[in-house]
Motif scaffolding. Structure first.
Motif, PDB file in Angstrom:
ATOM      1  N   MET A  70      -5.952  -6.887   0.757  1.00  0.00           N
ATOM      2  CA  MET A  70      -6.518  -5.967   1.735  1.00  0.00           C
ATOM      3  C   MET A  70      -5.366  -5.266   2.433  1.00  0.00           C
ATOM      4  N   VAL A  71      -5.544  -3.980   2.730  1.00  0.00           N
ATOM      5  CA  VAL A  71      -4.447  -3.166   3.252  1.00  0.00           C
ATOM      6  C   VAL A  71      -4.926  -2.324   4.424  1.00  0.00           C
ATOM      7  N   GLY A  72      -4.104  -2.266   5.476  1.00  0.00           N
ATOM      8  CA  GLY A  72      -4.281  -1.297   6.545  1.00  0.00           C
ATOM      9  C   GLY A  72      -3.094  -0.343   6.522  1.00  0.00           C
ATOM     10  N   GLY A 114      -6.379   4.258   7.732  1.00  0.00           N
ATOM     11  CA  GLY A 114      -7.563   3.694   7.112  1.00  0.00           C
ATOM     12  C   GLY A 114      -7.328   2.302   6.563  1.00  0.00           C
ATOM     13  N   LEU A 115      -8.275   1.868   5.735  1.00  0.00           N
ATOM     14  CA  LEU A 115      -8.260   0.545   5.133  1.00  0.00           C
ATOM     15  C   LEU A 115      -8.388   0.676   3.624  1.00  0.00           C
ATOM     16  N   GLY A 116      -7.898  -0.339   2.918  1.00  0.00           N
ATOM     17  CA  GLY A 116      -7.974  -0.289   1.471  1.00  0.00           C
ATOM     18  C   GLY A 116      -8.001  -1.665   0.847  1.00  0.00           C
ATOM     19  N   ALA A 117      -8.289  -1.694  -0.439  1.00  0.00           N
ATOM     20  CA  ALA A 117      -8.278  -2.923  -1.232  1.00  0.00           C
ATOM     21  C   ALA A 117      -7.485  -2.664  -2.501  1.00  0.00           C
ATOM     22  N   ARG A 167      -6.429   0.820  -6.841  1.00  0.00           N
ATOM     23  CA  ARG A 167      -6.419   0.970  -5.378  1.00  0.00           C
ATOM     24  C   ARG A 167      -7.681   1.695  -4.941  1.00  0.00           C
ATOM     25  N   LEU A 168      -8.352   1.120  -3.946  1.00  0.00           N
ATOM     26  CA  LEU A 168      -9.519   1.748  -3.333  1.00  0.00           C
ATOM     27  C   LEU A 168      -9.222   1.895  -1.848  1.00  0.00           C
ATOM     28  N   ASP A 169      -9.152   3.145  -1.361  1.00  0.00           N
ATOM     29  CA  ASP A 169      -8.807   3.420   0.033  1.00  0.00           C
ATOM     30  C   ASP A 169      -9.887   4.274   0.682  1.00  0.00           C
ATOM     31  N   TYR A 170     -10.105   4.024   1.965  1.00  0.00           N
ATOM     32  CA  TYR A 170     -10.967   4.888   2.774  1.00  0.00           C
ATOM     33  C   TYR A 170     -10.156   5.286   3.997  1.00  0.00           C
TER      34      TYR A 170
END
Length: 352
Positions: free
Chosen positions: A266-268, A314-317, A327-330
């Motif tokens: 999980m990524v910020g 944003g946040l991502g996975a 990579r999936l980012d919003y």
């Protein structure tokens, strides 16, 4: 799709790769041979790429052939210098969408290119997309047309990355990058989006500075929260920061047998940057400060009060699927102090 073979001592390596778009029209081929037997590494690369270009006036197809000869010399285990000599041939063909484009001749460009890079890498590998330490690269490259003495371009830039380990396996990653171009021809940077965005979208509301002759165009990423071309110019600078959390490795102490769970993160994140064409990003000659509306018979130029800096957060996975790091980012973009509607990104790339 890429495949490599090497001898048992890893002194020699042959690599071949191919990439097709979903429309089976844009494609890319690559073949490489590396000789790493001695301290001075040598590499030969053949590359061919085809890209379709869409504008309001025409549709064209650009086919590019490259040949590279690359030398790399390591001074120690951290610092090295890399030199590249290459030749490039571009052919732009206009598709016969109307009688005017049917009569347009092909555009052919031949370039000779020299590039020098200074590379420092003192990072340690902690896992996929996880590092600790510092690394950076400074580069300069010169393009000279082989068919016209008045066509040349100099590109320079740098990329600095710093990774700080937090706790057992979390990482705080930071990147600062910049680049610019000079000469009779320039390199045009479109800022926005992220690398290898699978379904990219382009912002047509930001105009281009037509006072320069642009030889090539490329992306300035990452600037998540916007479509491509939220800012453009022959210079760019940006800063990105990410907190990377391998959730299952942090929560479970036993060794994970699932490759998906082991690499899941999980990524910020947050990005800040701009692109510009004149003396500075705040120069009023930059296209971000005005809009040209072409009417008949009147052309209107509107002044725009823009802050050249844009930001996204944003946040991502992240996860490894079928051998690819997905990579999936919003992200939400911030322009002129206003938070825009969020954008979903799906891409295939590592790090920033």
């Amino acid at each position: 799709f890429k495949l490599s073979i090497n001898d048992i001592f890893e002194d020699y390596r042959i690599t071949g790769g191919v990439r097709f778009a979903f429309d089976l029209d844009n494609y890319e081929f690559m073949l490489s041979f590396q000789n790493m037997k001695h301290r001075l590494d040598q590499q030969w690369v053949l590359h061919r790429q085809s890209i379709k270009n869409y504008t309001n006036q025409y549709i064209s197809k650009t086919t590019t052939h490259n040949i590279f000869y690359i030398l790399k010399y390591p001074f120690n285990e951290y610092f090295s210098v890399k030199g590249t000599l290459s030749a490039r041939y571009d052919q732009e063909t206009f598709l016969s969408t109307d009688i005017i484009n049917l009569q347009e001749p092909n555009i052919n460009n031949f370039w000779g290119i020299g590039k020098t890079e200074f590379i420092y890498d003192a990072t340690r590998y902690l896992g996929t997309n996880l590092y600790t330490g510092t690394r950076f690269k400074l580069f300069g490259e010169y393009y000279q047309s082989l068919t016209s003495e008045n066509k040349n371009m100099f590109v320079f830039g740098g990329d600095f990355r710093w990774y700080q380990k937090i706790g057992r396996c979390a990482v705080w990653a930071n990147r600062m990058a910049f680049s610019g171009s000079l000469g009779n021809n320039r390199l045009l940077y479109y800022m926005g989006g992220e690398d290898n965005w699978l379904f990219p979208k382009f912002n047509t509301n930001v105009g281009l500075d037509t006072s320069y002759n642009y030889a090539y165009q490329t992306l300035a990423t990452n600037m998540r929260g916007f479509y491509q071309n939220i800012r453009n110019g022959n210079n760019f600078a940006l800063i990105s920061t990410e907190l990377r959390l391998p959730i299952f490795r942090m929560l479970l102490k036993q060794k994970l047998r699932s490759n998906f769970l082991y690499n899941f993160q999980m990524v910020g994140f947050c990005d800040v940057g701009t692109a510009w064409s004149h003396t500075s990003p705040w120069d009023k000659e930059n296209t971000m400060f005005y809009q040209v509306i072409n009417g008949k018979p009147i052309t209107v130029i509107l002044d725009r009060e823009n802050n050249p800096l844009v930001a996204g957060f944003g946040l991502g996975a992240r996860a490894r699927l079928f051998g690819y790091f997905v990579r999936l980012d919003y992200a939400w973009g911030v322009e002129n102090g206003i938070i825009n509607k969020g954008i979903l990104y799906l891409s295939l790339s590592l790090d920033f």
